[in-house]
Design an enzyme around this catalytic site. Sequence first.
Site, PDB file in Angstrom:
ATOM      1  N   ARG A  24       0.854  -1.326   0.011  1.00 35.44           N
ATOM      2  CA  ARG A  24      -0.104   0.207  -0.109  1.00 35.44           C
ATOM      3  C   ARG A  24       0.851   1.265  -0.078  1.00 35.44           C
ATOM      4  O   ARG A  24       0.269   2.400  -0.282  1.00 35.44           O
ATOM      5  CB  ARG A  24      -1.099  -0.060   1.053  1.00 35.44           C
ATOM      6  CG  ARG A  24      -2.336  -1.059   0.998  1.00 35.44           C
ATOM      7  CD  ARG A  24      -2.784  -1.221   2.214  1.00 35.44           C
ATOM      8  NE  ARG A  24      -2.304  -2.312   3.100  1.00 35.44           N
ATOM      9  CZ  ARG A  24      -2.801  -2.606   4.506  1.00 35.44           C
ATOM     10  NH1 ARG A  24      -3.659  -2.176   4.752  1.00 35.44           N
ATOM     11  NH2 ARG A  24      -1.999  -3.519   5.075  1.00 35.44           N
ATOM     12  N   GLY A 151      -8.193  -4.902  12.761  1.00 30.84           N
ATOM     13  CA  GLY A 151      -8.751  -6.154  13.416  1.00 30.84           C
ATOM     14  C   GLY A 151      -9.944  -5.744  14.526  1.00 30.84           C
ATOM     15  O   GLY A 151      -9.531  -4.827  15.113  1.00 30.84           O
ATOM     16  N   ASN A 237       0.430   1.882   6.881  1.00 26.11           N
ATOM     17  CA  ASN A 237       0.259   0.830   5.889  1.00 26.11           C
ATOM     18  C   ASN A 237       0.395   1.806   4.447  1.00 26.11           C
ATOM     19  O   ASN A 237       0.685   1.148   3.418  1.00 26.11           O
ATOM     20  CB  ASN A 237      -0.836   0.179   5.923  1.00 26.11           C
ATOM     21  CG  ASN A 237      -1.061  -0.495   7.099  1.00 26.11           C
ATOM     22  OD1 ASN A 237      -0.196  -1.233   7.536  1.00 26.11           O
ATOM     23  ND2 ASN A 237      -1.926  -0.331   8.028  1.00 26.11           N
ATOM     24  N   ARG A 326      24.837  22.720   6.779  1.00 22.97           N
ATOM     25  CA  ARG A 326      24.968  21.211   6.291  1.00 22.97           C
ATOM     26  C   ARG A 326      26.071  20.286   7.103  1.00 22.97           C
ATOM     27  O   ARG A 326      26.637  20.647   8.119  1.00 22.97           O
ATOM     28  CB  ARG A 326      25.702  21.119   4.845  1.00 22.97           C
ATOM     29  CG  ARG A 326      24.289  21.950   3.812  1.00 22.97           C
ATOM     30  CD  ARG A 326      24.748  22.016   2.558  1.00 22.97           C
ATOM     31  NE  ARG A 326      25.493  20.684   2.085  1.00 22.97           N
ATOM     32  CZ  ARG A 326      26.321  20.536   1.046  1.00 22.97           C
ATOM     33  NH1 ARG A 326      26.505  21.854   0.440  1.00 22.97           N
ATOM     34  NH2 ARG A 326      26.530  19.369   0.567  1.00 22.97           N
ATOM     35  N   ALA A 373      29.914  39.841   2.653  1.00 22.77           N
ATOM     36  CA  ALA A 373      29.047  39.392   1.758  1.00 22.77           C
ATOM     37  C   ALA A 373      29.363  38.652   0.385  1.00 22.77           C
ATOM     38  O   ALA A 373      30.464  39.177  -0.052  1.00 22.77           O
ATOM     39  CB  ALA A 373      27.953  40.564   1.467  1.00 22.77           C
ATOM     40  N   TYR A 380      36.194  22.944  -4.768  1.00 21.00           N
ATOM     41  CA  TYR A 380      35.925  21.586  -5.619  1.00 21.00           C
ATOM     42  C   TYR A 380      36.333  22.105  -7.038  1.00 21.00           C
ATOM     43  O   TYR A 380      36.036  22.898  -7.594  1.00 21.00           O
ATOM     44  CB  TYR A 380      34.211  21.322  -5.689  1.00 21.00           C
ATOM     45  CG  TYR A 380      34.006  19.973  -6.309  1.00 21.00           C
ATOM     46  CD1 TYR A 380      34.637  18.815  -5.988  1.00 21.00           C
ATOM     47  CD2 TYR A 380      32.952  19.946  -7.187  1.00 21.00           C
ATOM     48  CE1 TYR A 380      34.341  17.836  -6.444  1.00 21.00           C
ATOM     49  CE2 TYR A 380      32.433  18.950  -7.661  1.00 21.00           C
ATOM     50  CZ  TYR A 380      33.133  17.533  -7.455  1.00 21.00           C
ATOM     51  OH  TYR A 380      32.721  16.552  -8.130  1.00 21.00           O
ATOM     52  N   SER A 398      34.084  41.821   0.607  1.00 20.63           N
ATOM     53  CA  SER A 398      32.865  41.282   0.028  1.00 20.63           C
ATOM     54  C   SER A 398      33.340  40.885  -1.452  1.00 20.63           C
ATOM     55  O   SER A 398      34.221  40.981  -1.941  1.00 20.63           O
ATOM     56  CB  SER A 398      31.884  42.372  -0.154  1.00 20.63           C
ATOM     57  OG  SER A 398      31.471  42.905   1.028  1.00 20.63           O
TER      58      SER A 398
HETATM   59  C1  UD1 Z   1      -2.336  -6.030  11.654  1.00 23.20           C
HETATM   60  C2  UD1 Z   1      -3.435  -7.174  12.411  1.00 23.20           C
HETATM   61  C3  UD1 Z   1      -4.529  -6.209  12.856  1.00 23.20           C
HETATM   62  C4  UD1 Z   1      -4.418  -4.953  13.569  1.00 23.20           C
HETATM   63  C5  UD1 Z   1      -3.190  -4.190  12.528  1.00 23.20           C
HETATM   64  C6  UD1 Z   1      -2.746  -2.913  13.494  1.00 23.20           C
HETATM   65  C7  UD1 Z   1      -3.022  -9.213  11.881  1.00 23.20           C
HETATM   66  C8  UD1 Z   1      -3.680 -10.436  10.904  1.00 23.20           C
HETATM   67  N1  UD1 Z   1      -3.608  -8.263  11.827  1.00 23.20           N
HETATM   68  O1  UD1 Z   1      -3.320  -5.846  10.394  1.00 23.20           O
HETATM   69  O2  UD1 Z   1      -5.663  -7.049  13.331  1.00 23.20           O
HETATM   70  O3  UD1 Z   1      -5.381  -4.139  13.770  1.00 23.20           O
HETATM   71  O4  UD1 Z   1      -2.082  -5.009  12.227  1.00 23.20           O
HETATM   72  O5  UD1 Z   1      -1.802  -2.329  12.866  1.00 23.20           O
HETATM   73  O6  UD1 Z   1      -2.186  -9.440  12.460  1.00 23.20           O
HETATM   74  N2  UD1 Z   1       4.216  -8.860   8.246  1.00 23.20           N
HETATM   75  C9  UD1 Z   1       5.278  -9.991   7.969  1.00 23.20           C
HETATM   76  N3  UD1 Z   1       4.876 -10.925   7.186  1.00 23.20           N
HETATM   77  C10 UD1 Z   1       3.769 -11.297   6.792  1.00 23.20           C
HETATM   78  C11 UD1 Z   1       2.741 -10.373   6.987  1.00 23.20           C
HETATM   79  C12 UD1 Z   1       2.939  -9.118   7.882  1.00 23.20           C
HETATM   80  O7  UD1 Z   1       6.566  -9.760   8.422  1.00 23.20           O
HETATM   81  O8  UD1 Z   1       3.414 -12.303   6.109  1.00 23.20           O
HETATM   82  C13 UD1 Z   1       4.743  -7.890   8.994  1.00 23.20           C
HETATM   83  C14 UD1 Z   1       4.601  -6.288   8.264  1.00 23.20           C
HETATM   84  O9  UD1 Z   1       5.749  -5.905   7.873  1.00 23.20           O
HETATM   85  C15 UD1 Z   1       4.200  -5.447   9.500  1.00 23.20           C
HETATM   86  C16 UD1 Z   1       3.514  -6.230  10.376  1.00 23.20           C
HETATM   87  O10 UD1 Z   1       3.618  -7.696  10.318  1.00 23.20           O
HETATM   88  O11 UD1 Z   1       5.258  -4.817  10.042  1.00 23.20           O
HETATM   89  C17 UD1 Z   1       1.854  -6.348  10.097  1.00 23.20           C
HETATM   90  O12 UD1 Z   1       1.319  -6.651   9.011  1.00 23.20           O
HETATM   91  P1  UD1 Z   1       0.455  -5.688   8.131  1.00 23.20           P
HETATM   92  O13 UD1 Z   1       0.149  -6.386   6.744  1.00 23.20           O
HETATM   93  O14 UD1 Z   1       0.617  -4.292   8.160  1.00 23.20           O
HETATM   94  O15 UD1 Z   1      -0.941  -6.096   9.035  1.00 23.20           O
HETATM   95  P2  UD1 Z   1      -2.211  -5.093   9.293  1.00 23.20           P
HETATM   96  O16 UD1 Z   1      -3.070  -5.458   8.014  1.00 23.20           O
HETATM   97  O17 UD1 Z   1      -2.003  -3.987   9.362  1.00 23.20           O
HETATM   98 MG    MG Z   2      -0.089  -2.842   9.328  1.00 20.34          MG
END
Ligand code: UD1
Ligand code: MG
Length: 452
Positions: A24, A151, A237, A326, A373, A380, A398
């Site tokens: 996403r 969720g 996301n 910088r 100024a 470089y 200046s």
């Molecule tokens: C998840 C929860 C949801 C919660 C939400 C909060 C689950 C199934 N759902 O949904 O209930 O409300 O987070 O933000 O847990 N990741 C992996 N491997 C995978 C899938 C995901 O490492 O196969 C990692 C992602 O990089 C991320 C985290 O797990 O850091 C959560 O995954 P994401 O796909 O963002 O879950 P949500 O849809 O946000």
């Molecule tokens: Mg998430």
Amino acid sequence: MTERTAETGRRCLAVVLAAGLGSRMKSAHPKVLHNLAGRSMLAHVLATLAEAGVDDVVVVIGPDHESMPREIAAISPHARIAIQHERLGTAHAVLAARDSLAQGYDDLLVVFADTPLIRAETFLAMRSALAEMNIAALVLGFEAQEPSGYGRLLMDGDRLIAIREERDANDEERAVTFCNGGLMALAGDRALPLLEKIGKANEQGEYYLTDIVAVARAEGQDIGVLMVPEEEVMGVNDRIQLARAENVLQRRLRDQAMRAGVTLIDPDSVTLSFDTRFGRDVVIDPFVIFGPGVSIGESVRIKGFSHLEQTEVGPRAIIGPFARLRPGAELEGDVHIGNFVEVKNAKVKAGAKINHLTYIGDADIGAGTNIGAGTITCNYDGFGKFRTEIGAGAFIGSHTALVAPVKIGDGAYVGTGSVITQDVSEDALALARGRQVEKPGWAKTFRDKHIK
Ligand code: UD1
Ligand code: MG
């Protein structure tokens, strides 16, 4: 930090999930390497875990995440890395760290690298609740303003029955606004068998960590819920959520700065980094940006529209408006840097003044020296970078070009408009420009010839 572990006597492993595709985000880079307040989301989470005193960390990454190990090592050199070869969901991701899970930890924290606003206090509260309540797992609950994507926590009175992912929820479940923060604390001695019982009978065909609730309940084990502010468990996301998270973080950093004695005239317009450091009585005008690695001494004034990164500013300095400091700019006390001045990789000693329209790069500027100024250090030649060294109490007229490598002695003067290619000795005057020629009456003769 480790005293916190000693207090409870319980050993804790954090499993950081970072293997997701992050589709996403619509990005060529892994989602959790996108920056917030000057460092990646993943780095924020690792730093917070260190602050919470967890004993060990394992980060679960994807097989194609080549850039991730370097980022992890920079923040947590002892963190282990586990690869999730196929992305089959959050429970599957936790199990990619199976070897670590099996090492007899008391507490397991499952942490999402895409939930970067979580605070160390919350990790500690999760662990305390887990220990006190003798439960299989503890989830984080929050009342969502906008629950879509999260969720839902399905409750029976005070008891958590299940977590339903939005895609699998019916209309009634979808109307629930009590949501899952994602992160969990699991009892180390019970987690593996529960995780292994999680199936993938859902709309996405993934192994959902959230199903640990229903699995545990079916075995008569209880799961606790800890209420947290929505802000802390905001998942990132997409880029809209990234901007919202940045906003929250900036507000926290500004509040922290103001509490520590910094005046922000218009806080909302100032951008800080996770590591910006301030002395007391610093005053910052609107629209100032601090990149990473900036340290500002006491009583410094920073005027509007200035941009600073990897820079040290000594006490009582005055910077800007429209100044650019910088990497490698090191300014001692009482230095003045004015409008449209850029300083890079340069040491500017106490009381030196560089007030207008100037570039100082790869240089040393002595104490009390005045740079006129429009001065440019020509550092470089298209291939190498060269240094300009200016002594104390010097005066650069200046519109001078200082062609590096070149040295200007203590107390020397450089005449306005000079192009300096050779060293200037101390207390000397150097002039390197065409001499003025005057032709009396020339202009009138010229005009008379053209105007008949
Ligand atoms: C998840 C929860 C949801 C919660 C939400 C909060 C689950 C199934 N759902 O949904 O209930 O409300 O987070 O933000 O847990 N990741 C992996 N491997 C995978 C899938 C995901 O490492 O196969 C990692 C992602 O990089 C991320 C985290 O797990 O850091 C959560 O995954 P994401 O796909 O963002 O879950 P949500 O849809 O946000
Ligand atoms: Mg998430």
